[in-house]
Design a protein around this motif. Structure first.
Motif, PDB file in Angstrom:
ATOM      1  N   LYS A  32     -25.056  13.372 -39.327  1.00 17.89           N
ATOM      2  CA  LYS A  32     -24.177  14.218 -39.568  1.00 17.89           C
ATOM      3  C   LYS A  32     -24.675  14.524 -41.230  1.00 17.89           C
ATOM      4  O   LYS A  32     -23.652  15.765 -41.391  1.00 17.89           O
ATOM      5  CB  LYS A  32     -22.848  13.250 -39.137  1.00 17.89           C
ATOM      6  N   ILE A  33     -24.477  13.780 -41.865  1.00 23.81           N
ATOM      7  CA  ILE A  33     -24.375  13.828 -43.360  1.00 23.81           C
ATOM      8  C   ILE A  33     -25.729  14.255 -43.967  1.00 23.81           C
ATOM      9  O   ILE A  33     -26.200  15.059 -44.888  1.00 23.81           O
ATOM     10  CB  ILE A  33     -24.298  12.416 -44.017  1.00 23.81           C
ATOM     11  N   GLY A  34     -26.519  14.763 -42.870  1.00 24.30           N
ATOM     12  CA  GLY A  34     -27.654  16.346 -43.194  1.00 24.30           C
ATOM     13  C   GLY A  34     -29.094  14.544 -43.627  1.00 24.30           C
ATOM     14  O   GLY A  34     -30.065  15.250 -43.742  1.00 24.30           O
ATOM     15  N   ASP A  35     -29.233  13.798 -43.530  1.00 26.34           N
ATOM     16  CA  ASP A  35     -30.889  12.999 -43.084  1.00 26.34           C
ATOM     17  C   ASP A  35     -31.713  13.301 -42.552  1.00 26.34           C
ATOM     18  O   ASP A  35     -31.038  13.819 -40.979  1.00 26.34           O
ATOM     19  CB  ASP A  35     -29.824  11.314 -43.361  1.00 26.34           C
ATOM     20  N   ALA A  36     -32.690  14.354 -43.096  1.00 24.06           N
ATOM     21  CA  ALA A  36     -33.454  14.412 -42.563  1.00 24.06           C
ATOM     22  C   ALA A  36     -33.676  14.093 -41.112  1.00 24.06           C
ATOM     23  O   ALA A  36     -34.896  14.390 -40.687  1.00 24.06           O
ATOM     24  CB  ALA A  36     -34.838  15.353 -43.579  1.00 24.06           C
ATOM     25  N   LEU A  37     -34.817  12.564 -41.696  1.00 21.48           N
ATOM     26  CA  LEU A  37     -35.101  12.541 -40.807  1.00 21.48           C
ATOM     27  C   LEU A  37     -34.654  12.094 -39.504  1.00 21.48           C
ATOM     28  O   LEU A  37     -35.106  12.301 -37.549  1.00 21.48           O
ATOM     29  CB  LEU A  37     -36.110  10.804 -40.827  1.00 21.48           C
ATOM     30  N   ALA A  38     -33.699  11.654 -39.823  1.00 24.30           N
ATOM     31  CA  ALA A  38     -32.367  11.103 -39.209  1.00 24.30           C
ATOM     32  C   ALA A  38     -31.552  12.773 -37.602  1.00 24.30           C
ATOM     33  O   ALA A  38     -31.781  12.487 -36.284  1.00 24.30           O
ATOM     34  CB  ALA A  38     -31.405  10.941 -39.135  1.00 24.30           C
TER      35      ALA A  38
END
Length: 315
Positions: free
Chosen positions: A225-231
């Motif tokens: 949701k916060i934009g972490d690329a791997l997540a």
């Protein structure tokens, strides 16, 4: 016979609710699940709780239309619960044993995921539709199909077991069911963590996930949701698995609505949008506009569905 009890037997707790046909849920509570090789000790616990509830509400068993029970295992058409892996029972005609011990009749038994789907259909997200597929994302992946107001159980009680649909025939690790490559290995809370850990070991991409002492499905979706690329890569992969599985299931039963429930569904619209998009990419064009919704009853879906089993059957 205005009242009934809805009972949801889980691996850790048993949820119990007293319902009125006119007023809905009147009271709810839970007790620890007593495990063992046969159900009698747990049924005695349930009997005690029901009788205590009747006493404090100045009711008698004669006021009951019946009891509905959701149980964590397949339930056949003749009422046989085909084992409960998380509790320890073998095959048992749970309804018959419960009627004898609790001295209430009738008692209706259903699989927990299917009964939860009936709860959402009757009281929750599916109140305005005639049919739905519910997928519960929790410790495992459960599923239930409601067609024209009735649970689709199947001859062996396994209709709707979307969690054990084979999604990867090349998977080397074994699912809890004994198969390999089940949806549950990728889209359950435990499966999501399993997939994430594998990817973290095999890539050096930076991610907030590496900083977590304990990785959970919630933390994975929060990172997405916060934009972490791997997540985001991981949640898109998981959503693609879910979307494909739901598309395949909808080819068979073609429900009006798909409902996502279970603990992981608390990721909310972020999860719903990703799964719906993956579904649309993997289904016939004329099926793409199917309604998707988040479950509304959350952890109470089982007791609501169990109550619906009673009132629906008695009516």
């Amino acid at each position: 016979m205005e009242y009934c009890f809805g009972v949801d037997i889980g691996g850790t707790t048993v949820k119990i609710g007293l319902f009125s046909r006119k007023k809905g849920l009147l009271e709810k509570w839970e007790i620890p699940t007593r495990k063992g090789t046969e159900p009698t000790p747990l049924l005695k616990d349930i009997k005690y709780e029901i009788e205590e509830c009747l006493n404090r509400n100045d009711l008698k068993k004669e006021h009951l239309a019946g009891i509905g029970m959701a149980a964590p295992g397949p339930v056949t058409e003749d009422g046989c619960l085909r084992g409960t892996v998380n509790i320890g029972w073998g095959d048992v005609f749970l309804g018959n044993e419960a009627e004898d011990l609790i001295s209430v009749s009738p008692i209706f038994i259903g699989n927990d995921a299917r009964v939860a789907a009936l709860g959402e259909y009757t009281f929750g997200a599916g109140k305005e539709v005639n049919s739905l597929l519910m997928v519960t994302l929790g410790t495992g992946v459960g599923g239930g199909v409601i067609l024209n107001g009735k649970i689709l159980a199947g001859v062996s009680g396994t209709a709707g077991e979307i969690g054990h649909m084979t999604m990867n025939p090349y998977e080397e690790e074994q699912c809890n069911c004994g198969k390999k490559g089940c949806l549950e290995q990728y889209a359950s809370a435990q499966g999501m963590v399993r997939v994430a850990r594998k990817v973290l070991v095999n890539t050096d991409k930076p991610s907030v996930l590496r900083e977590m002492d304990v990785l959970t499905a919630k933390k994975l979706w929060d990172a997405g949701k916060i934009g972490d690329a791997l997540a985001l890569e991981l949640t898109e992969y998981i959503s693609r698995m879910l979307g494909m599985a739901i598309a395949n299931a909808c080819y068979i039963v073609d429900p009006e609505m798909v409902v996502l429930g279970g603990g992981v569904s608390q990721a909310g619209e972020f999860l719903l949008d990703m799964v719906q998009r993956a579904y649309a990419e993997n289904v016939f064009p004329h099926c793409r506009d199917k309604k998707f919704a988040l479950a509304k009853l959350r952890n109470d879906a089982g007791i609501f569905g169990a109550a619906a089993l009673v009132f629906q059957s008695v009516n």
